[in-house]
Design a protein around this motif. Structure first.
Motif, short mmCIF file in Angstrom:
data_model
loop_
_atom_site.label_atom_id
_atom_site.label_comp_id
_atom_site.label_asym_id
_atom_site.label_seq_id
_atom_site.Cartn_x
_atom_site.Cartn_y
_atom_site.Cartn_z
N LEU A 98 0.82 -1.21 0.00
CA LEU A 98 0.00 0.00 0.00
C LEU A 98 0.86 1.26 0.00
CD1 LEU A 98 -2.85 -1.01 2.49
CD2 LEU A 98 -3.02 -0.76 0.00
N ASP A 99 2.02 1.22 0.67
CA ASP A 99 2.92 2.37 0.66
C ASP A 99 3.45 2.64 -0.75
OD1 ASP A 99 2.58 2.82 3.31
OD2 ASP A 99 4.50 1.95 3.95
N ALA A 100 3.75 1.58 -1.51
CA ALA A 100 4.21 1.76 -2.89
C ALA A 100 3.12 2.43 -3.73
CB ALA A 100 4.60 0.41 -3.49
N GLU A 101 1.89 1.96 -3.55
CA GLU A 101 0.77 2.58 -4.27
C GLU A 101 0.56 4.03 -3.81
OE1 GLU A 101 -4.10 2.15 -4.69
OE2 GLU A 101 -2.91 0.43 -3.99
N GLY A 102 0.67 4.25 -2.50
CA GLY A 102 0.50 5.60 -1.97
C GLY A 102 1.52 6.57 -2.53
N LEU A 103 2.76 6.12 -2.68
CA LEU A 103 3.80 6.97 -3.26
C LEU A 103 3.46 7.33 -4.70
CD1 LEU A 103 7.00 5.22 -1.83
CD2 LEU A 103 6.34 7.59 -1.41
N ALA A 104 2.97 6.36 -5.44
CA ALA A 104 2.60 6.61 -6.84
C ALA A 104 1.44 7.61 -6.92
CB ALA A 104 2.24 5.30 -7.53
N ARG A 105 0.44 7.44 -6.07
CA ARG A 105 -0.70 8.36 -6.09
C ARG A 105 -0.29 9.76 -5.62
NH1 ARG A 105 -5.25 5.96 -7.41
NH2 ARG A 105 -5.46 3.69 -7.17
#
Length: 401
Positions: A98-105
């Protein structure tokens, strides 16, 4: 179609989330080794002009940054506090994926600028300078241990020279960790030992004075330990342990000078009165390529001397520095200011003049604030000189100005 790679880096691996059209089109976990980076490269090549973002996680993220630098690819690296604030709206739960996705968003929303990629020499200098600082810390710890042991074996030897630093003192402690070892020798023999204990040329008279003082102190000493006790041997060993990192410090500075040989910044910094080669190298190592900062205030923020202001209603708190960021750079800059002020006796500068003027017109409790203001002035001067490739003009300021 904008494609964003969000990478959450941990110790041995990283979670990667690929965001396109506001949805995650692919995610995977990669090892931080050749196979993992080959997989990442394959995914990057399948998209046109991908954007990459990851969080700075100390030494762990350096492998990821090194990969993109070797491949000549742009990337954005943000600090943990910035990442936390940027992902507040996306992080209802926390795990690596989720942190990887959060960084992308967060990248899709805020469009962070790409990280300025310095030349490898700046990273090499920073690693060497951090090693230099580690040697400093080792010396402090070793000196504290030596001091404690000498209180048991021969405390008076700390007064034989004006300073308890330097090769001569450490060699004398190694040779005479107990007063009985001094009393076993004649004055002439001690004089010869003193002369042989330093690589510098030392006159016979000075050596005799030191030898005589050492004898006098030994005759007065009443140590807690016997000459045959183990702590005496340990004291001699500890004196050697203080000398060793001091030698390594000198070697590290030589390596830094060799690494920075092709950089004009060292020569530029050394033209500022009070800044010698060692200070210039350490400053450059911690600041890196100054051209990447858009203003002097950005350097202040990087160093951690930007001011925090707090006001609520009728209450206004006293301003103070943030004290986050680069503590090593603050320490070096503070030492540089002291040197600049000391050199003002022969070569005054606007920095030294402003420092002395504020010092004379204020109370001593404001010393830190005055030093911070001088550091900010120094940052502006450094940035101006380096950006314009100028040497400091020592005639541009006179005390009458």
């Amino acid at each position: 179609m904008e494609c964003i790679f969000g990478i959450d880096v941990s110790k041995d691996s990283a979670e990667v989330a690929i965001l396109a059209n506001d949805r995650v089109v692919h995610s995977f976990k990669m090892a931080l080794n050749k196979l993992g980076f080959a997989e990442l490269e394959e995914q990057l090549q399948s998209f046109s002009e991908p954007v990459v973002i990851f969080e700075a996680t100390g030494v762990y993220s350096r492998r990821v940054a090194a990969f993109f630098q070797r491949e000549g690819l742009a990337y954005t690296q943000i600090n943990p506090l910035q990442a936390k604030r940027a992902m507040e709206d996306f992080r209802s739960r926390k795990n690596d994926a989720l942190d990887a996705e959060g960084l992308a968003r967060a990248m899709a929303r805020f469009h962070f600028a790409s990280t300025y990629q310095e030349k490898p020499v700046y990273g090499e200098l920073r690693d060497l300078e951090r090693t230099y600082q580690q040697h400093n810390e080792d010396i402090v710890r070793a000196k504290n241990r030596l001091h404690r042991s000498l209180q048991m074996t021969f405390p008076e030897i700390e007064h034989v020279l004006s300073s308890t630093d330097g090769v001569l003192y450490w060699h004398l402690v190694q040779r005479f960790p107990h007063p009985n070892l001094v009393l076993e020798c004649e004055l002439d023999a001690i004089t010869q030992i003193v002369q042989a204990s330093t690589p510098k040329n030392i006159g016979l008279r000075r050596a005799q004075r030191i030898a005589g003082k050492l004898l006098d102190l030994a005759e007065l000493s009443a140590p807690a330990a016997l000459a045959t006790d183990y702590i005496v041997k340990m004291t001699a060993t500890q004196a050697h342990e203080v000398e060793r990192p001091d030698h390594l410090k000198t070697e590290t500075i030589r390596e830094m000078a060799a690494a920075a040989k092709g950089l004009s910044e060292v020569r530029i910094l050394m033209t500022i009165p009070g800044i010698g080669e060692k200070t210039a190298l350490c400053l450059l190592a911690e600041l890196g390529d100054v051209r990447r900062f858009h203003s002097a205030n950005a350097i202040n923020a990087y160093v951690g001397i930007d001011l925090i202001e707090y006001q609520s209603g009728n209450y206004t708190a006293e301003q103070h520095i943030r004290k986050r960021r680069n503590a090593y750079a603050r320490k070096i800059m503070c030492r540089a200011i002291i040197n600049i002020v000391s050199a003002a006796k022969y070569t005054p500068t606007r920095i030294s003049a402003a420092y002395k003027r504020k010092k004379q017109s204020s109370q001593s409790k404001r010393t830190k604030q005055i030093a911070v203001a001088a550091m900010s002035q120094l940052n502006r001067l450094i940035r101006h000189l380096i950006l314009n490739d100028e040497l400091y003009d020592k005639t541009a300021f006179s005390p009458e100005q």
